[in-house]
Motif scaffolding. Sequence first.
Motif: not given
Length: 156
Positions: A44-49, A54-58, A146-148
């Motif tokens: 899981v990668t978190q990116t604050k927008l 919050l965008e999660l790339t799983v 993979v999904y976001k």
Amino acid sequence: MVLDAVQKCTTYCAPRLLLAFSVFLQSHSVLKIQVQSYSILMQVTQTKLPKSQLELTVTVSFDEFKKHLKHAAKHISENIKIDGFRKDHVPYDVLKQKVGEMSIYQEAADGAINATLNDIVRDHKLIFVGQPQVVIEKLAPENEFVYKATLTLLPE
């Protein structure tokens, strides 16, 4: 006698001890053990927008995704009538020919998204508003999934 007790402890007590150890480490701001538990199953990668998003790339490993494929195939076979087979007892290859492999993968993706997103939200104690926006990035046979997901978080 002692060896027997040790074997029982490793079978029954070890998961509880690991959970207690994980909680202890979390309470002391060491999250490495929590992250490692996901590294095998998913990443899981978190990116604050902006605007409290919050965008999660799983990324779900193919080994983990196989479980969702089996469940999806079983679910589809329960709801479809194929001559010569009882419901819920249709072989995967026959089901794939009848409904198409991507139909099974799409059903598995829905199940994987629901399961992993719920786990992430619960484990990271995320409080969000509305429905997450989910975009499938990669869904292919014999590959990782993979999904976001974009969540609108409750302002702090």
